[in-house]
Structure formats: structure tokens, C-alpha cells
Scaffold this motif. Structure first.
Motif, PDB file in Angstrom:
ATOM      1  N   LEU A 303       0.811  -1.208   0.000  1.00  0.00           N
ATOM      2  CA  LEU A 303       0.000   0.000   0.000  1.00  0.00           C
ATOM      3  C   LEU A 303       0.849   1.265   0.000  1.00  0.00           C
ATOM      4  CD1 LEU A 303      -2.852  -1.096   2.366  1.00  0.00           C
ATOM      5  CD2 LEU A 303      -2.966  -0.658  -0.061  1.00  0.00           C
ATOM      6  N   ILE A 304       2.035   1.172   0.553  1.00  0.00           N
ATOM      7  CA  ILE A 304       2.927   2.335   0.516  1.00  0.00           C
ATOM      8  C   ILE A 304       3.289   2.642  -0.926  1.00  0.00           C
ATOM      9  CG2 ILE A 304       5.207   3.189   1.174  1.00  0.00           C
ATOM     10  CD1 ILE A 304       4.951   1.650   3.759  1.00  0.00           C
ATOM     11  N   THR A 312       8.942   6.610  -2.435  1.00  0.00           N
ATOM     12  CA  THR A 312       8.780   6.497  -0.978  1.00  0.00           C
ATOM     13  C   THR A 312       8.991   5.053  -0.538  1.00  0.00           C
ATOM     14  OG1 THR A 312       7.226   8.346  -0.944  1.00  0.00           O
ATOM     15  CG2 THR A 312       7.180   6.848   0.945  1.00  0.00           C
ATOM     16  N   GLY A 313       8.436   4.125  -1.314  1.00  0.00           N
ATOM     17  CA  GLY A 313       8.621   2.705  -0.984  1.00  0.00           C
ATOM     18  C   GLY A 313      10.082   2.308  -0.983  1.00  0.00           C
ATOM     19  N   ASP A 314      10.834   2.785  -1.964  1.00  0.00           N
ATOM     20  CA  ASP A 314      12.268   2.474  -2.025  1.00  0.00           C
ATOM     21  C   ASP A 314      12.997   3.041  -0.813  1.00  0.00           C
ATOM     22  OD1 ASP A 314      11.852   1.177  -4.386  1.00  0.00           O
ATOM     23  OD2 ASP A 314      12.663   2.757  -5.660  1.00  0.00           O
ATOM     24  N   GLN A 319      15.739   2.065   4.582  1.00  0.00           N
ATOM     25  CA  GLN A 319      15.806   2.236   6.040  1.00  0.00           C
ATOM     26  C   GLN A 319      15.584   0.912   6.762  1.00  0.00           C
ATOM     27  OE1 GLN A 319      14.112   5.548   8.078  1.00  0.00           O
ATOM     28  NE2 GLN A 319      14.044   6.858   6.251  1.00  0.00           N
ATOM     29  N   VAL A 320      14.658   0.126   6.260  1.00  0.00           N
ATOM     30  CA  VAL A 320      14.412  -1.193   6.866  1.00  0.00           C
ATOM     31  C   VAL A 320      15.664  -2.057   6.767  1.00  0.00           C
ATOM     32  CG1 VAL A 320      13.139  -3.358   6.584  1.00  0.00           C
ATOM     33  CG2 VAL A 320      11.918  -1.175   6.549  1.00  0.00           C
ATOM     34  N   GLU A 374       7.486  14.245   4.372  1.00  0.00           N
ATOM     35  CA  GLU A 374       6.512  14.710   5.366  1.00  0.00           C
ATOM     36  C   GLU A 374       5.719  13.562   5.974  1.00  0.00           C
ATOM     37  OE1 GLU A 374       4.234  14.598   1.478  1.00  0.00           O
ATOM     38  OE2 GLU A 374       6.273  15.040   2.182  1.00  0.00           O
ATOM     39  N   HIS A 375       6.029  12.337   5.567  1.00  0.00           N
ATOM     40  CA  HIS A 375       5.265  11.179   6.036  1.00  0.00           C
ATOM     41  C   HIS A 375       5.950  10.519   7.237  1.00  0.00           C
ATOM     42  CE1 HIS A 375       2.775  11.457   2.479  1.00  0.00           C
ATOM     43  NE2 HIS A 375       3.865  11.452   1.718  1.00  0.00           N
ATOM     44  N   GLU A 376       5.162  10.234   8.259  1.00  0.00           N
ATOM     45  CA  GLU A 376       5.638   9.464   9.408  1.00  0.00           C
ATOM     46  C   GLU A 376       4.939   8.106   9.332  1.00  0.00           C
ATOM     47  OE1 GLU A 376       5.670   9.684  14.303  1.00  0.00           O
ATOM     48  OE2 GLU A 376       5.448  11.509  13.117  1.00  0.00           O
ATOM     49  N   LEU A 377       5.692   7.094   8.960  1.00  0.00           N
ATOM     50  CA  LEU A 377       5.115   5.785   8.682  1.00  0.00           C
ATOM     51  C   LEU A 377       5.405   4.821   9.830  1.00  0.00           C
ATOM     52  CD1 LEU A 377       6.238   5.506   4.949  1.00  0.00           C
ATOM     53  CD2 LEU A 377       4.042   6.312   5.825  1.00  0.00           C
TER      54      LEU A 377
END
Length: 692
Positions: A303-304, A312-314, A319-320, A374-377
Motif C-alpha cells: 500500500l505504501i 517512498t517505498g524504495d 531504512q528497513v 513529510e510522512h511518518e510511517l
């Protein structure tokens, strides 16, 4: 290419003599031989003509006024082409001193007066031919030297002991030295392991060999070279033709890296993982040790990508990856095997409880918020674990069973780890079949929407309906929502399914309105996945435009727990949708953990009392306390209250007494196809008639 002077058939001869008769006689003789002739009456004039005409040969009188032949010959030698041009001195003096002066001046030969014409003819022919050969050789050497100096490859000539005798500019550039710095030094200072003469025999000639070269700045570079031997008059010499293959090596390393590493995260890929896993299994067999394989999958990552974009997904995956590497030991392997799937290889496990410690470390690390622009996921991860040799003795079995255990973790609510057991295989096969069918269900039009009526509590007349998706599988029949909805959320399929349900519900509602009956409202549920990550404003606006339904007749529902996950996001989303004229309801009220002040901030239109509270209404006073309290709390927010799960007259009476606004449940009708609902609604039946 040979000089054009020596290609022409008529060489130019300069005749210098103070006697006009002798000059004329020489001219006639020479022209008969096919030569062209120019004349000078003294040495000074001859010197001047030489510079202008550049003759191929000079016949110079020994004694002349102004400047004698010896002086003129000496000065010719100083000119640019003077040394290459033969001079024959004509003299009547043949004493030793005079002859010495002739040759000391640079003359190539002499003839005595009176002239022997046969001798002169032979000497002219011999000297011109010698000059022709000499210049041809010089030009060939210059041509060869030009090729060497402009060659891309470095060329170094050494003797049998490896002492450098020559190096071309390319070799200078390769190593960063000038030729003057290296002449007389051994080539082993430049190329490690290169020894002469034994290298000639140890490393076959005329074939490429690879060595390490050392530049002046200390850098080490890969060198590919070919060695050839040739014999000189003194001793054998060797020509080393070399090239810096750094670029090729870098390219080969890049290709190898791309073959074994993931380009986005720089983690080992599936191919390298299997290679390492195979080696570790072999080592574990010899040492009687265990190893563990963790199969990890991010929850709802698709969904991201679908909602926030692949960039954003990349960034999330990078980070993961960094967090996963921080959770393991230096000798462990973290690999990305595709999409949002990772594998951690834990060799040399002596205590199995350490596997659990690492798994907990991973779960806690991934739970930390990820900030992208600006996204906090907030993400979670599901982990499946296998242990060698208990759960498999080869890499494919271990990975497959770890994957099975991972899906078990998903079924257990995600954000946990599960250790493989043999009983999981049957569940895995069932789940796989369900997922494969679910992915095709939209395409094959297997989903249907059923509608459950909502009635006004006071009049008990139908005023709305709730849209509920059903899956009509061609072989399995009607698949329960509780079986496929969690899987749809996990795989991200809930997004296209949810949009289809909304579009279908709006289409059906608009069709009811077009029948000329009193307009009613349709309620559509939003899953947590849709609400968190989908651009609902854009999607809902598009559906309303396509179906023509007035926004005031659409009611969107989210659960209380979903609304509380990100309060700021909830406030913004409800505000945007309300601005479009859409109503909003909080479902399952009373089961979440929100405060009344938080709920009042949402500015929703309705609260739906969960069926778990309604079911407690059975005529006994003690059992009615909690439902009445929940109703009172809802009314205190000055919102419309809808009671779900109404199944008895006692419950209807209780809800009327407690000022509930709307009711919904089997008592008024089960979820039904749109055709059945049309019939129910068009006849405008009350509760007594509808139960018949």
C-alpha cells in the motif's frame, strides 16, 4: 611513407664551380644521365641555393672565390638537411692534407681533375642510392616510433636482466613516471613478480598475463601484459606490451556485484543468499552445529507503493535494510530476495533461545517510526523461522518452510514471529490456494455486494442500507468475509476491492433513487489499510463523479480503533470528506480505547453501537446496564446512534426507550442482493410485514 624526393625520376644536383666552362660541361653530362641541374659560381652562392632548392646531391669545386668549397661544404652540414645530402668535392689536389680537409668538411667523396666521367657517374649513383636508402630507413623508423609513441598500450623495452631501456608515453601515463626517471632501473619496480630472463620462459610469450603494477603515487593497479623476445647485436631484448585493466576489472566487479547484490539496498540477493546458505549447511554438518533461517515480510508494504509512490517505498526499504543489519551479528547475512521480503541467515547457533532474542530485536526495530519527507510511517514485520537440521537439510526446504511459518505469523495478526512446525504445511497450501483465487476474483467478477437494511427506530421504516462485500467462489461457494478480508488487507488487494465495493454501492443507490422512491443513504465500510494509506478524497470524488450519486447520500464508516491510530490523519481525512458533503460514522463504538473528547473532535455524524453490547439486551435489568450506558455516552456527544446486531423485539423496545436513532440487524433483514433489497424498499414495508 617514403619522401617524395626519392620517388621522383630526376634528382636535383647543385653544381658549384667558378668556371663557366666546367659548369656547362657538368650540366651536359648530368642532364644526359637524367638529372636536373642548378648552378652556382662560388661557395656563397651555392650555400644560398642549397637553402632554397634543397638539392639531392652537390658537386662542389675545391677552390672558388668568395667562399671555397671546403668552407661551403662545412656550412652546408650545419643546415637542416645538410648532413643528409651527399657532397662530392672536385679537386686537382690529391695530397693527403687536401683529402683530409675534404672529408673533414663533411664531404661524402671526391673526384680528381681531370674528371673521370665513369667514376663520377658511379659515385653519384652510389651516393644517391645510399641517401635514398638512409632516408627511407629513417622515415620507416620515424613511422614506427610514431606508432609506438601514439599507441594506447604501454610499451617498455628491457634487457635480459629486466633493466629498462625504453618506455613510450602511454607507459609513462600508466605508471606516472617519466622515461628519464626509469631508464636504467629494473622493471620489477613497476610490475610485481616480473623477473627476467626466467619470466620469459615461465610466462608464455605472446599471450596475456596479469600482474600488479605500482604507480608513482603508490596506487596498485591491475596490469595485463604480453612479452616478446627479439635478438640484438649485444644481447636479447624483451618488449613488454601492457595495458591498465582497472576499468575492465571495475566493470567485471560491477557485473559480479549486480549478479549477487540487490541494487536498491546493497544487500545480498537470493542467488548469493542460497550460495552462503549452502556453504553454512555444509559447515554445520561437519561441526554438528545448528543454523537458523528467518523469512521476513513487511506488513501491508504494498500500500505504501500504491498510495505514496515507489520512490517512498524504495526509501522505506533502504531504512528497513539498515535496521535489519543493526539487529544481527557481524557474521550473519541479511538478504533482500524481492519486493518487501528479506531473509536473515544465522549460522553457528548454539542456543535456540538466541533466535527468539534476535527476532524480538527485529520486531522492535521495525516498529520505530520511519520518516520519509513529510510522512511518518509506522510499519510492522512478520517473521517465519526454520532451524537446521530439524526443519530441513537443504537451502530450498529451509527457505520454503520459513516462508510457511512467516505466513502463519501473518495469520496470527502480523507483527510477530512463528517457528515452523510440520502442521503448518497444510495451512500454507490452503492459504496459497485462497490467495491465488482472491487475486483473480475481481477479474472474474466473483465479488458481489449485499445490502442490510437500516431502519428508523421510531417508525421502523427503511431509511438506509449498509453495503457488505461477499465472495461467490465458483467451487467453494460463498466464502465468509472473515476468511478473505484479512488476506485481502495483508496482500493489498483490499484497495481495489474496496474501491469496487464503493463504486458498486453508489451505482446501486443511484439506481434506487432513479426509481422515484424516497432517497436513502448507503453506508460503506473503509478498512484500516484504505484509511491509512489510500488517497480517499481523490478516490471517493472520482467514484461519485462516475456514478452521479449525490454525496449527501453516502456514509463512510471506520472503526473506533482505526480512527485512534493516527488522530491527526483521521481529523484531516474526515474534514476533507465532510467538505464534499459526505457523512461519516464511527463503527464498533465502545470497543476501542478513545476518550469522549477525542471522538467529539472528529465531528462525525453517527456512532454505531457494537453488536456485542446489543446482544446483552435480553430483558434482565443487570444485563441492560452496559448497553444503556454506552447509548448514554453516545447521546452525550450529540450524535445520531445506530445499533447493530438487533435480533429480538426486546432489543427493539429497549432501543426505543433509550432514544436510539437507527437500528440494524437480522430482525429487520439479513444482508441481501440488490434485487431483493429493491423489492423490500419499493414496497416500503414496515417491520411486521417484512418478517412474514
Amino acid at each position: 611513407m617514403i619522401n617524395q624526393i626519392f620517388n621522383k625520376k630526376n634528382p636535383l644536383v647543385l653544381v658549384a664551380d667558378d668556371s663557366a666552362l666546367i659548369r656547362s660541361t657538368l650540366r651536359n653530362f648530368l642532364e644526359e644521365q637524367g638529372y636536373r641541374v642548378i648552378e652556382a659560381e662560388n661557395g656563397a652562392k651555392a650555400l644560398s641555393l642549397f637553402e632554397i632548392k634543397n638539392p639531392d646531391l652537390v658537386l662542389m669545386d675545391f677552390v672558388m672565390p668568395v667562399m671555397d668549397g671546403v668552407t661551403a661544404c662545412s656550412k652546408i652540414q650545419e643546415l637542416k638537411n645538410g648532413k643528409d645530402t651527399p657532397v662530392i668535392m672536385i679537386t686537382s689536389m690529391d695530397d693527403e692534407s687536401s683529402v683530409n680537409r675534404v672529408f673533414n668538411s663533411g664531404a661524402a667523396d671526391y673526384v680528381s681533375k681531370p674528371i673521370n666521367w665513369a667514376v663520377l657517374r658511379q659515385r653519384i649513383t652510389r651516393l644517391l642510392k645510399a641517401r635514398h636508402n638512409e632516408i627511407s630507413l629513417g622515415q620507416s623508423e620515424a613511422f614506427a616510433l610514431s606508432i609506438i609513441n601514439h599507441a594506447v598500450e604501454g610499451i617498455i623495452t628491457v634487457d635480459s636482466m629486466g633493466i629498462i631501456k625504453f618506455m613510450n608515453p602511454a607507459a609513462e601515463i600508466t605508471f606516472g613516471y617519466s622515461q628519464s626517471e626509469l631508464l636504467g632501473k629494473n622493471i620489477c619496480n613497476l610490475i610485481s613478480g616480473l623477473r627476467f630472463p626466467e619470466i620469459y620462459y615461465e610466462k608464455t610469450t605472446d599471450s596475456n598475463c596479469e600482474f600488479s603494477g605500482y604507480q608513482k603515487n603508490g596506487d596498485k593497479i591491475p596490469i595485463e601484459l604480453t612479452i616478446s623476445k627479439f635478438n640484438s647485436s649485444d644481447s636479447p631484448l624483451y618488449t613488454v606490451i601492457l595495458r591498465d585493466v582497472t576499468e575492465r576489472k571495475n566493470y567485471e566487479d560491477m557485473i559480479k556485484y549486480k549478479a549477487f547484490y540487490d541494487s536498491l539496498t546493497e544487500l545480498p540477493n537470493r542467488l548469493l543468499l542460497k550460495d552462503r546458505l549452502s556453504l553454512e549447511i555444509s559447515h554445520a554438518k561437519h561441526t554438528n552445529q545448528k543454523l537458523a533461517v528467518m523469512y521476513l515480510d513487511l506488513d501491508r508494504f504494498k500500500l505504501i507503493n500504491d498510495t505514496l509512490g515507489h520512490n517512498t517505498g524504495d526509501s522505506v526499504l533502504k531504512q528497513v535494510s539498515a535496521r535489519l543489519k543493526e539487529c544481527v551479528r557481524p557474521d550473519d547475512t541479511v538478504a533482500r530476495i524481492g519486493g518487501d521480503e528479506f531473509v536473515i541467515l544465522l549460522p553457528g547457533i548454539t542456543q535456540e533461545e538466541k533466535i527468539g532474542n534476535i527476532a524480538h530485536r527485529v520486531l522492535n526495530s521495525i516498529r520505530e517510526p520511519i520518516i520519509i519527507n513529510e510522512h511518518e510511517l509506522y510499519l510492522t514485520i512478520s517473521i517465519g523461522i526454520t532451524v537446521f537440521p530439524n526443519d530441513g537439510e537443504d537451502e530450498e526446504t529451509l527457505l520454503t518452510n520459513a516462508d510457511v511459518a512467516m505466513y502463519r505469523a501473518k495469520e496470527k495478526g502480523k507483527n510477530n514471529f512463528q517457528i515452523y512446525t510440520h502442521a503448518l504445511n497444510a495451512k500454507a497450501l490452503e492459504r496459497l490456494a485462497l490467495e491465488n483465487s482472491l487475486r483473480r476474483a475481481l477479474e472474474y467478477k466473483e465479488f458481489v455486494v449485499h445490502y442490510q437494511p437500516k431502519v428508523d427506530t421510531e417508525s421502523e421504516q427503511v431509511i438506509g442500507m449498509e453495503a457488505l462485500v461477499r465472495w461467490q467462489h465458483p467451487k467453494w461457494g460463498l466464502v465468509p468475509p472473515q476468511k478473505f478480508i484479512p488476506l485481502a488487507e495483508e496482500t493489498g488487494l483490499i484497495v481495489p476491492i474496496g474501491e469496487w465495493v464503493l463504486h458498486t454501492a453508489c451505482t446501486h443507490t443511484k439506481a434506487l433513487h432513479n426509481m422515484g422512491l424516497k432517497p436513502l443513504t448507503v453506508a460503506v465500510n473503509l478498512s484500516a489499510v484504505q484509511f491509512e494509506l489510500q488517497n480517499l478524497t481523490k478516490m471517493v470524488s472520482k467514484v461519485l463523479a462516475e456514478t452521479g450519486l449525490d454525496p449527501q447520500y453516502l456514509e463512510l464508516e471506520i472503526t473506533e480503533s482505526v480512527a485512534m491510530q493516527n488522530v491527526e490523519h483521521t481529523l484531516n481525512m474526515i474534514r476533507d470528506l465532510k467538505a464534499m458533503g459526505i457523512k461519516f460514522a464511527i463503527d464498533d463504538f465502545g470497543t476501542g480505547y478513545s476518550s469522549l473528547s477525542q471522538l467529539s473532535n472528529f465531528s462525525v455524524h453517527k456512532l454505531k453501537i457494537d453488536r456485542s453490547f446489543v446482544s446483552k439486551i435480553n430483558g434482565e435489568k443487570d444485563n441492560s446496564i452496559i448497553p444503556s450506558t454506552v447509548l448514554a455516552l453516545g447521546k452525550s456527544l450529540d450524535l445520531s446512534i445506530v445499533a447493530e446486531g438487533v435480533e429480538s423485539q426486546e432489543q427493539v423496545d429497549f432501543l426505543k426507550e433509550n432514544n436510539c436513532d437507527e437500528m440494524q440487524g437480522f430482525f429487520f433483514g439479513k444482508p441481501m442482493p440488490i434485487e431483493n433489497f429493491k423489492q423490500l424498499y419499493s414496497t416500503d414495508l414496515n417491520i411486521d410485514i417484512s418478517k412474514k
